[in-house]
Design an enzyme around this catalytic site. Structure first.
Site, PDB file in Angstrom:
ATOM      1  N   GLU A   1       0.832  -1.205   0.000  1.00  0.00           N
ATOM      2  CA  GLU A   1       0.000   0.000   0.000  1.00  0.00           C
ATOM      3  C   GLU A   1       0.862   1.249   0.000  1.00  0.00           C
ATOM      4  O   GLU A   1       0.573   2.235  -0.685  1.00  0.00           O
ATOM      5  CB  GLU A   1      -0.919   0.022   1.220  1.00  0.00           C
ATOM      6  CG  GLU A   1      -2.202  -0.725   0.954  1.00  0.00           C
ATOM      7  CD  GLU A   1      -3.111  -0.719   2.159  1.00  0.00           C
ATOM      8  OE1 GLU A   1      -3.336   0.364   2.740  1.00  0.00           O
ATOM      9  OE2 GLU A   1      -3.569  -1.814   2.536  1.00  0.00           O
TER      10      GLU A   1
ATOM     11  N   LYS B   1      26.460   7.297  24.200  1.00  0.00           N
ATOM     12  CA  LYS B   1      27.328   8.037  23.279  1.00  0.00           C
ATOM     13  C   LYS B   1      27.320   7.242  21.975  1.00  0.00           C
ATOM     14  O   LYS B   1      27.965   6.208  21.860  1.00  0.00           O
ATOM     15  CB  LYS B   1      28.746   8.184  23.820  1.00  0.00           C
ATOM     16  CG  LYS B   1      29.598   9.065  22.907  1.00  0.00           C
ATOM     17  CD  LYS B   1      30.858   9.522  23.592  1.00  0.00           C
ATOM     18  CE  LYS B   1      31.569  10.628  22.827  1.00  0.00           C
ATOM     19  NZ  LYS B   1      31.805  10.381  21.428  1.00  0.00           N
TER      20      LYS B   1
END
Ligand code: IVH
Length: 689
Positions: free
Chosen positions: A40, A122
């Site tokens: 779709e 980090k």
């Protein structure tokens, strides 16, 4: 140009299509919870593309059709950052974190206060700045030297999790979002797999792959690479005032549809920071992306302003680094080891290097093709990686350094597999479609014999304490034993014969004889695993034991019967059949049967446990059980303890700080149990169905 109403209808349809596609993208790439089937999505995208071709005046730069990547450019334009992009100072120990916290308290003149910090991973990628004007993505740039970066707008547009339009009706006049571009591990693996099958060069790690992909002059290439983005801050803003804390800013960005990692959180004082550091570190290898530390930021923005900056880094933030998982060292030699199944593994002998928390002297090179592809040679400088408990591996060579070395020493030849087994001299064969070259001598090769015996005795198999590799080596070399069955033959292995070995005291000989005796009557799953059938690991051994209940049923199973076992595919089935059709193996098993090495039937009981046929996933920290204990309970009740959540999962047992697995379970609507509910389930079964 079209007349009034029709033009409006088309413009409205374009708007509608864009908002449907943007929403679908956001759900798929940011929330990881797709709602629109691919077909779709493709249909809507094609419809939008077709309208834009017919009506170029309706095309805008933030249209979802623009993510496929613009054509190549000669070079990137320079991009000046309105506010410099700074770096972070690093801390490598708790002391350094405590010193940072002390400086913060001093700087704020609140020596006795416990400071609240925003805590984040980090990310090991590269920093970028994204610019939104009145809510529309207009440009983006790399960090560069902090003052000037490169305009990589076209490339950033191809990153599906970066919204081209912010999710708000009242966007700020200007918003600069800062964050990290990275490649998820699964996308990195996929990319390297494709490169390998095309005979192209692979990337050494996700960071390099992300950097290489973002800096492509042809954004169509970037589009195919699947990069991700996580926001961790803001730069220049206009027309809006920020909330009071960093975590509130992150929540605001989340509300604008920007991706913020769900590993981001808050913590108080050094204790809180250290708890976060260890909890995140424990999950480091299970995260979907690479990280190299945790980042702590004073949460109050007013306090951040008071603390300010020193040189090129903020005083209010610090990066607390984990031990590096990759280091550079030199290859001293390439050995070839013979494994349990005869597979020859090239192993690089290395100049000792401290990586992933231990000193590494050997690293696997996997197989011949791998060595060739990476072109690893003696004398090369290489990147060695050791992550978690995974065996160290050579990820790549630094060819620049080879040319420097060649100035002084002649070049070493490329590696090639020996044609004879280094242990027994038998011919080496490599079957069609297999990566491994193998010694053709089977269990007549002493190296394979030793490995098979060592595996048989290992802790997770028959668990014969004291029978380590050195001892196995002596037993085989002195011709005391050749097969696992010989271990249980008192005419071969006894106190006297053992005591005659090198460095074997009377007492140790006695202990070993006892340990061998104790290893009898092991449960079926262990015994099947101990046999060392190719491609049959611990989990498969458990599945087989549960399914067949006794060894004879397993031995008699044909391919069809084997396929009925969950997760047993054609390769595993073929390995099992091959193992049980080998006369030598049948002979050894018969002798082990005489020695009562295992007991059948145990698995039958398991198959009718309270959790028979159920799959459970344990995640997070439970109040009283360790994860291993919880898994053992699940298995004891005939359930399967799986590592990841999927539609096949029946329950997720979640404790404190459960992360992505819990989120996934919620998304899939899987039943979630706390420890108490879990105990209830294993005592009384599921009464709700
Ligand atoms: S904040 C003024 N937060 O680390 C502070 N940086 O050494 C600016 N990084 O260039 C950075 N994860 O590429 C911040 N959660 C995080 C981060 C992070 C990774 C990188 C970023 C930056 C470098 C600074």
């Amino acid at each position: 140009m079209l007349a009034g109403t029709e033009a409006t209808a088309i413009a409205e349809r374009v708007e509608k299509l864009r908002s449907l596609l943007n929403e679908a993208n956001y759900r798929y790439y940011v929330l990881d919870a797709p709602t629109l089937p691919d077909s779709e999505y493709d249909g809507l995208l094609r419809e939008l593309q077709a309208i834009e071709v017919d009506h170029p005046e309706l095309l805008t730069s933030d249209s979802p059709t623009q993510r496929v990547g613009a054509g190549p450019v000669k070079a990137f334009a320079e991009f000046g950052h309105a506010i410099p992009m700074l770096s972070l100072n690093n801390a490598f120990s708790e002391e350094e974190v405590a010193a940072f916290d002390r400086r913060v308290r001093e700087g704020l003149d609140r020596m006795d206060a416990a400071i609240e910090y925003a805590v984040e991973p980090k990310f090991d990628g590269l920093a970028v700045a994204l610019h939104y004007q009145r809510g529309v993505f207009v440009s983006g740039a790399t960090r560069g030297d902090g003052a000037r970066g490169e305009d990589v707008s076209a490339n950033l547009r191809t990153i599906q999790s970066i919204p081209m339009r912010l999710g708000t009706e009242s966007p700020p006049e200007w918003l600069e979002v800062r964050g990290e571009v990275l490649m998820l591990r699964r996308d990195f693996e996929r990319l390297n797999e494709a490169a390998r099958s095309n005979g192209e060069k692979t990337f050494v790690n996700p960071r390099n792959a992300a950097a290489g992909s973002l800096r492509q002059l042809d954004a169509r290439i970037t589009a195919r690479r699947r990069l991700s983005f996580f926001a961790y801050g803001v730069g220049r803003i206009e027309g809006v005032s920020l909330p009071e804390s960093h975590t509130a800013v992150m929540d605001w960005l989340t509300a604008l549809n920007l991706p913020v990692s769900n590993e981001c959180s808050a913590a108080i004082g050094v204790d809180g920071l250290m708890r976060y550091f260890h909890a995140l570190g424990a999950r480091r290898d299970a995260l979907p992306f690479d990280i190299d530390g945790a980042v702590y930021k004073v949460n109050s923005l007013a306090d951040q302003a008071v603390l300010g900056f020193v040189a090129r880094a903020p005083r209010f933030a610090i990066a607390h680094k984990y031990p590096a998982q990759e280091e550079i060292t030199q290859v001293l030699g390439i050995d070839v080891q013979v494994g349990r199944t005869g597979a020859l593994t090239p192993v690089a002998r290395l100049k000792p290097v401290f990586v992933g928390g231990v000193t590494v002297t050997n690293a696997t090179l996997h197989n011949e093709d791998e060595v060739r592809r990476k072109d690893v040679r003696v004398g090369d400088s290489v990147i060695v990686r050791r992550a978690g408990d995974v065996i160290p591996e050579v990820v790549g060579v630094l060819p620049e350094r080879r040319s420097m070395r060649d100035l002084v020493t002649p070049e070493f030849p490329p590696f090639s597999m020996p044609s004879a087994c280094p242990e027994c001299g038998a011919p080496v064969i490599r079957l069609e479609g297999e990566a491994a070259a193998r010694c053709s001598n089977g269990l007549s090769c002493p190296a394979q014999r030793k490995q098979a015996l060592f595996h048989f005795a290992s802790r997770r198999a028959m668990d014969i304490e004291g029978l380590g590799d050195k001892l196995v080596e002596q037993l085989v070399e002195n011709d005391l034993i050749a097969t696992p069955a010989d271990l249980y033959d008192p005419s071969k292995v006894n106190r006297e014969s053992l005591a005659s070995l090198d460095r074997m005291a009377e007492k140790s000989a006695e202990n070993l004889v006892q340990a061998i005796k104790d290893s009898r009557s092991r449960e079926l799953p262990r015994f099947i695993y101990a046999l060392g059938i190719r491609n049959v690991g611990e989990q498969t051994a458990k599945d087989l034991a549960r399914h067949f209940g006794n060894l004879d049923a397993l031995m008699a199973a044909d391919a069809e019967a084997l396929h009925e076992v969950p997760d047993v595919g054609p390769v595993v089935a073929e390995s099992i059949r091959a193992f049980f059709s080998e006369p030598h193996n049948l002979d050894v098993i018969e002798r082990l049967r005489q020695a009562h090495a295992w007991k059948d039937g145990e698995a039958r009981r398991i198959a009718v446990g309270k959790l028979a046929g159920k799959t459970l996933v344990v995640t997070g920290t439970l109040p009283s059980l360790s994860r291993d204990q919880a898994r053992a309970l699940i298995e004891a009740e005939g359930g399967k303890a799986a590592g990841s959540v999927s539609r096949k999962t029946d329950y997720v047992v979640a404790g404190a700080e459960a992360g992505t697995k819990l989120a996934k379970a919620q998304e899939l609507g899987i039943r979630i149990l706390d420890e108490a509910a879990f105990f209830e389930l294993i005592q009384h079964g599921d009464n709700t169905q």
